[in-house]
Write a protein that holds these residues in place. Structure first.
Motif, PDB file in Angstrom:
ATOM      1  N   TYR A  76       0.864  -1.185   0.000  1.00  0.00           N
ATOM      2  CA  TYR A  76       0.000   0.000   0.000  1.00  0.00           C
ATOM      3  C   TYR A  76       0.899   1.233   0.000  1.00  0.00           C
ATOM      4  O   TYR A  76       1.881   1.290   0.740  1.00  0.00           O
ATOM      5  N   ILE A  77       0.550   2.197  -0.835  1.00  0.00           N
ATOM      6  CA  ILE A  77       1.267   3.473  -0.814  1.00  0.00           C
ATOM      7  C   ILE A  77       0.245   4.602  -0.816  1.00  0.00           C
ATOM      8  O   ILE A  77      -0.899   4.426  -1.232  1.00  0.00           O
ATOM      9  N   ASN A  78       0.665   5.739  -0.346  1.00  0.00           N
ATOM     10  CA  ASN A  78      -0.113   6.967  -0.464  1.00  0.00           C
ATOM     11  C   ASN A  78       0.632   7.833  -1.473  1.00  0.00           C
ATOM     12  O   ASN A  78       1.761   8.241  -1.220  1.00  0.00           O
ATOM     13  N   ALA A  79      -0.010   8.051  -2.597  1.00  0.00           N
ATOM     14  CA  ALA A  79       0.635   8.832  -3.647  1.00  0.00           C
ATOM     15  C   ALA A  79      -0.422   9.519  -4.494  1.00  0.00           C
ATOM     16  O   ALA A  79      -1.526   9.001  -4.675  1.00  0.00           O
ATOM     17  N   TRP A  80      -0.076  10.680  -4.990  1.00  0.00           N
ATOM     18  CA  TRP A  80      -0.925  11.432  -5.909  1.00  0.00           C
ATOM     19  C   TRP A  80      -2.301  11.730  -5.311  1.00  0.00           C
ATOM     20  O   TRP A  80      -3.289  11.855  -6.012  1.00  0.00           O
ATOM     21  N   LEU A 128      -4.263   7.965 -15.235  1.00  0.00           N
ATOM     22  CA  LEU A 128      -4.594   6.689 -14.621  1.00  0.00           C
ATOM     23  C   LEU A 128      -6.074   6.474 -14.892  1.00  0.00           C
ATOM     24  O   LEU A 128      -6.908   7.315 -14.546  1.00  0.00           O
ATOM     25  N   ARG A 129      -6.396   5.349 -15.507  1.00  0.00           N
ATOM     26  CA  ARG A 129      -7.789   5.097 -15.884  1.00  0.00           C
ATOM     27  C   ARG A 129      -8.280   3.802 -15.266  1.00  0.00           C
ATOM     28  O   ARG A 129      -7.599   2.784 -15.277  1.00  0.00           O
ATOM     29  N   GLY A 130      -9.493   3.880 -14.718  1.00  0.00           N
ATOM     30  CA  GLY A 130     -10.202   2.710 -14.217  1.00  0.00           C
ATOM     31  C   GLY A 130     -11.498   2.569 -14.980  1.00  0.00           C
ATOM     32  O   GLY A 130     -11.770   3.344 -15.901  1.00  0.00           O
ATOM     33  N   LYS A 131     -12.311   1.599 -14.610  1.00  0.00           N
ATOM     34  CA  LYS A 131     -13.598   1.429 -15.285  1.00  0.00           C
ATOM     35  C   LYS A 131     -14.539   2.589 -14.995  1.00  0.00           C
ATOM     36  O   LYS A 131     -15.350   2.956 -15.831  1.00  0.00           O
ATOM     37  N   LEU A 132     -14.422   3.165 -13.789  1.00  0.00           N
ATOM     38  CA  LEU A 132     -15.354   4.216 -13.386  1.00  0.00           C
ATOM     39  C   LEU A 132     -14.711   5.586 -13.222  1.00  0.00           C
ATOM     40  O   LEU A 132     -15.374   6.515 -12.767  1.00  0.00           O
ATOM     41  N   PHE A 133     -13.430   5.705 -13.552  1.00  0.00           N
ATOM     42  CA  PHE A 133     -12.765   6.983 -13.330  1.00  0.00           C
ATOM     43  C   PHE A 133     -11.587   7.136 -14.290  1.00  0.00           C
ATOM     44  O   PHE A 133     -11.075   6.178 -14.845  1.00  0.00           O
ATOM     45  N   ALA A 134     -11.181   8.373 -14.443  1.00  0.00           N
ATOM     46  CA  ALA A 134      -9.944   8.710 -15.146  1.00  0.00           C
ATOM     47  C   ALA A 134      -9.390   9.942 -14.456  1.00  0.00           C
ATOM     48  O   ALA A 134     -10.123  10.884 -14.162  1.00  0.00           O
ATOM     49  N   GLN A 135      -8.121   9.918 -14.166  1.00  0.00           N
ATOM     50  CA  GLN A 135      -7.507  11.031 -13.442  1.00  0.00           C
ATOM     51  C   GLN A 135      -6.182  11.374 -14.114  1.00  0.00           C
ATOM     52  O   GLN A 135      -5.365  10.495 -14.365  1.00  0.00           O
ATOM     53  N   TRP A 136      -5.973  12.658 -14.396  1.00  0.00           N
ATOM     54  CA  TRP A 136      -4.736  13.138 -15.011  1.00  0.00           C
ATOM     55  C   TRP A 136      -3.817  13.712 -13.939  1.00  0.00           C
ATOM     56  O   TRP A 136      -4.281  14.360 -13.000  1.00  0.00           O
ATOM     57  N   PHE A 137      -2.516  13.481 -14.112  1.00  0.00           N
ATOM     58  CA  PHE A 137      -1.494  13.983 -13.200  1.00  0.00           C
ATOM     59  C   PHE A 137      -0.346  14.559 -14.017  1.00  0.00           C
ATOM     60  O   PHE A 137      -0.099  14.130 -15.135  1.00  0.00           O
ATOM     61  N   SER A 138       0.362  15.483 -13.408  1.00  0.00           N
ATOM     62  CA  SER A 138       1.582  16.009 -14.019  1.00  0.00           C
ATOM     63  C   SER A 138       2.683  14.957 -13.913  1.00  0.00           C
ATOM     64  O   SER A 138       2.763  14.232 -12.921  1.00  0.00           O
ATOM     65  N   ILE A 139       3.534  14.900 -14.900  1.00  0.00           N
ATOM     66  CA  ILE A 139       4.686  13.990 -14.860  1.00  0.00           C
ATOM     67  C   ILE A 139       5.566  14.305 -13.647  1.00  0.00           C
ATOM     68  O   ILE A 139       6.244  13.435 -13.113  1.00  0.00           O
ATOM     69  N   ASN A 140       5.516  15.541 -13.177  1.00  0.00           N
ATOM     70  CA  ASN A 140       6.294  15.942 -12.003  1.00  0.00           C
ATOM     71  C   ASN A 140       5.833  15.270 -10.719  1.00  0.00           C
ATOM     72  O   ASN A 140       6.548  15.286  -9.721  1.00  0.00           O
ATOM     73  N   ASP A 141       4.638  14.678 -10.741  1.00  0.00           N
ATOM     74  CA  ASP A 141       4.147  13.933  -9.576  1.00  0.00           C
ATOM     75  C   ASP A 141       4.793  12.552  -9.473  1.00  0.00           C
ATOM     76  O   ASP A 141       4.565  11.837  -8.507  1.00  0.00           O
ATOM     77  N   PHE A 142       5.565  12.193 -10.482  1.00  0.00           N
ATOM     78  CA  PHE A 142       6.167  10.850 -10.551  1.00  0.00           C
ATOM     79  C   PHE A 142       7.684  10.911 -10.532  1.00  0.00           C
ATOM     80  O   PHE A 142       8.368  10.294 -11.340  1.00  0.00           O
ATOM     81  N   ILE A 143       8.229  11.659  -9.578  1.00  0.00           N
ATOM     82  CA  ILE A 143       9.676  11.856  -9.495  1.00  0.00           C
ATOM     83  C   ILE A 143      10.378  10.647  -8.881  1.00  0.00           C
ATOM     84  O   ILE A 143      11.402  10.192  -9.372  1.00  0.00           O
ATOM     85  N   SER A 144       9.836  10.106  -7.796  1.00  0.00           N
ATOM     86  CA  SER A 144      10.497   8.970  -7.147  1.00  0.00           C
ATOM     87  C   SER A 144       9.457   7.941  -6.710  1.00  0.00           C
ATOM     88  O   SER A 144       8.311   8.280  -6.412  1.00  0.00           O
ATOM     89  N   SER A 145       9.889   6.692  -6.681  1.00  0.00           N
ATOM     90  CA  SER A 145       9.016   5.584  -6.282  1.00  0.00           C
ATOM     91  C   SER A 145       8.721   5.654  -4.783  1.00  0.00           C
ATOM     92  O   SER A 145       9.605   5.895  -3.984  1.00  0.00           O
ATOM     93  N   ALA A 146       7.471   5.431  -4.457  1.00  0.00           N
ATOM     94  CA  ALA A 146       7.045   5.456  -3.054  1.00  0.00           C
ATOM     95  C   ALA A 146       7.439   4.148  -2.365  1.00  0.00           C
ATOM     96  O   ALA A 146       7.584   3.106  -2.997  1.00  0.00           O
ATOM     97  N   GLN A 147       7.589   4.241  -1.065  1.00  0.00           N
ATOM     98  CA  GLN A 147       7.900   3.065  -0.254  1.00  0.00           C
ATOM     99  C   GLN A 147       6.593   2.495   0.279  1.00  0.00           C
ATOM    100  O   GLN A 147       5.693   3.224   0.670  1.00  0.00           O
ATOM    101  N   CYS A 148       6.497   1.167   0.296  1.00  0.00           N
ATOM    102  CA  CYS A 148       5.308   0.503   0.824  1.00  0.00           C
ATOM    103  C   CYS A 148       5.158   0.828   2.304  1.00  0.00           C
ATOM    104  O   CYS A 148       6.133   0.886   3.029  1.00  0.00           O
ATOM    105  N   ASN A 149       3.906   1.063   2.726  1.00  0.00           N
ATOM    106  CA  ASN A 149       3.651   1.327   4.143  1.00  0.00           C
ATOM    107  C   ASN A 149       2.546   0.411   4.635  1.00  0.00           C
ATOM    108  O   ASN A 149       1.484   0.849   5.019  1.00  0.00           O
ATOM    109  N   ASN A 150       2.826  -0.868   4.633  1.00  0.00           N
ATOM    110  CA  ASN A 150       1.836  -1.873   5.051  1.00  0.00           C
ATOM    111  C   ASN A 150       1.624  -1.858   6.537  1.00  0.00           C
ATOM    112  O   ASN A 150       2.426  -1.714   7.339  1.00  0.00           O
TER     113      ASN A 150
END
Length: 150
Positions: A76-80, A128-150
């Motif tokens: 699980y991560i918290n991102a975007w 990011l697209r799902g069956k019921l949603f689509a959400q746009w993000f800036s490429i700048n939101d994807f600078i580094s990989s998040a660490q799992c926080n289980n």
């Protein structure tokens, strides 16, 4: 069974040839090993940060684009601005600027978990697209990989 000198030389030559082929075909051309899962994403013009830290194994079929990624467990991560769940195994079809047929990734959308089915890069934007949603993000939101926080 007796070995003549000629037979021994022939067998030794074949053995050396066999090991030479093993080394030749098991070593990557650049000597650095296969690309990481993060490098594979970047090779297809997608941000490495689409994956969390901790990938333990991946595979890519360059013929049909089948891309498989394994994590040590559920992540699980918290991102975007969302909570995202990665299954231990994720699959997708990868092509330039696109992950399609995504399986194994869900996003908490409002009060339920929705499956992400595709990720598309258009210029400096990521969808990011799902069956019921689509959400746009800036490429700048994807600078580094998040660490799992289980």
């Amino acid at each position: 069974m007796t070995f003549t000198k000629a037979k021994m030389v022939t067998m030794l030559s074949m053995l050396i040839l066999f090991f030479s082929f093993c080394v030749l075909f098991s070593s990557p051309a650049n000597g650095q090993g296969p690309p990481s899962a993060y490098q594979v994403l970047q090779d297809y013009n997608l941000p490495a940060a689409l994956l969390p830290q901790g990938v333990v194994r991946h595979s890519l079929n360059r013929t049909n684009g089948q891309f498989l990624v394994d994590l040590p467990g559920v992540c699980y991560i918290n991102a975007w601005g969302f909570k995202i769940k990665y299954n231990p195994t994720m699959t997708a079809v990868i092509s330039q600027n696109l992950l399609s047929d995504v399986d194994g990734v869900r996003v908490k959308y409002i009060w339920f978990w929705a499956k992400i089915i595709s990720v598309f890069r258009y210029g400096d934007m990521i969808e990011l697209r799902g069956k019921l949603f689509a959400q746009w993000f800036s490429i700048n939101d994807f600078i580094s990989s998040a660490q799992c926080n289980n």
